[in-house]
Scaffold this active site. Sequence first.
Site, PDB file in Angstrom:
ATOM      1  N   CYS A   1       0.828  -1.205   0.000  1.00 33.15           N
ATOM      2  CA  CYS A   1       0.000   0.000   0.000  1.00 33.15           C
ATOM      3  C   CYS A   1       0.866   1.260   0.000  1.00 33.15           C
ATOM      4  O   CYS A   1       1.428   1.637   1.035  1.00 33.15           O
ATOM      5  CB  CYS A   1      -0.926  -0.020   1.217  1.00 33.15           C
TER       6      CYS A   1
ATOM      7  N   CYS B   1      -0.309   4.057   2.249  1.00 32.23           N
ATOM      8  CA  CYS B   1      -0.003   3.831   3.671  1.00 32.23           C
ATOM      9  C   CYS B   1       1.479   4.054   3.966  1.00 32.23           C
ATOM     10  O   CYS B   1       1.825   4.651   4.981  1.00 32.23           O
ATOM     11  CB  CYS B   1      -0.338   2.390   4.079  1.00 32.23           C
ATOM     12  N   ASP B   2       2.343   3.532   3.122  1.00 33.23           N
ATOM     13  CA  ASP B   2       3.769   3.452   3.470  1.00 33.23           C
ATOM     14  C   ASP B   2       4.700   4.301   2.616  1.00 33.23           C
ATOM     15  O   ASP B   2       5.897   4.381   2.902  1.00 33.23           O
ATOM     16  CB  ASP B   2       4.224   1.981   3.397  1.00 33.23           C
TER      17      ASP B   2
END
Length: 335
Positions: free
Chosen positions: A139, A142-143
Amino acid sequence: MEARSEGELYRLVIIGGGPAGYTAALYAARAGLHPLLLEGDEPGGQLMQTTTVENFPGFPDGVQGPELMQRWREQAQHFGAEIRAETATRIDLSQRPFRIEAGGREIAAETLILAMGASARRLGLEAEKRLTGRGVSTCATCDGFFFRGKRVAVVGGGDSACEEALYLAKLAESVTLIHRRSELRASRILQERVRAEPKININWNAVVEDIYDVAAGKVTGVALRDTVTGERRELSIDGLFVAIGHVPNTALVKGQLELDEHGYIRVKGTGPGATATSIPGVFAAGDVQDPFYRQAVTAAASGCQAAMDVERFLEGSSFHDWGLAGTGSAADAQR
Ligand code: NAP
């Protein structure tokens, strides 16, 4: 299947212990519905494989994924949600109450919230497993932030891989898109954007055979094999994003309610009843019905909506009032 005892008849059973399921349990418990939540094979969901989560509201310094999920779970329990570390092995939606088999027992439910999530497809490498959350991610939203100014690679040739590569190009020093064929599967517009982005370099006909460096506990590079010539080479990177698709966990309900062409549960989508499925009394929340946003916060929001939809449904608010003609009514549900 038959309901075994009065004790096993619940007003609401929630299947799936991720952000959507825990939020649905929290809201339903506070509404006095005494829900039962079956956590399944991956209690806590996808965030259990993440380290620091920086984009969940309310945590300015970030929070560890497993810690967040543990606290979320406790919050639902605090208000009376019953949570069992059991996996539903069968779901029968053919009659109400609905029947669920879990832990060798049968449970009956007046209403159901399906929140089984979706699983990111994996390359299947041992190093991938060991380095997930340590440089390997599924993701970028997300990261990606952790890779500002660094070299990253994205595996895949579909819309997700292109979107992830474009997102990462805004943060990283360089992005290598690794695709196993010589043409992308992604939509034309995304392909054009990828080709126009100077930071993205496409590595055609390549598969990842290994990821380094498990011993160091971080990503330092990948071993690639050319699918045409068989040639092997190495690429130095700091992060690897695997974007080869997701599989919604809908095997247990396939053929029983309406799914889209990729297996995601179809829901009404907006307004009251947003989480209603094609079967009255069955609601779906989170990634199991959302192939697009896939964020903890959006899954949580949909879990909240599902619990509120259940509450209204059980109170007798007609689905016809919500513009859902043909989907039945709460009175039907409580026969
Ligand atoms: P997808 O379309 O199934 O693409 C998966 C990609 O990963 C393909 O390029 C595939 O290669 C590759 N792949 C699969 N298994 C692999 C493996 N083991 N090793 C290496 N490569 C592998 O998945 P997606 O991109 O997640 O998209 C899913 C659906 O959501 C699609 O319908 C997509 O259009 C939609 N979506 C839309 C948007 C948007 O409109 N903005 C954004 C995201 C997703 P091959 O090409 O060789 O099969």
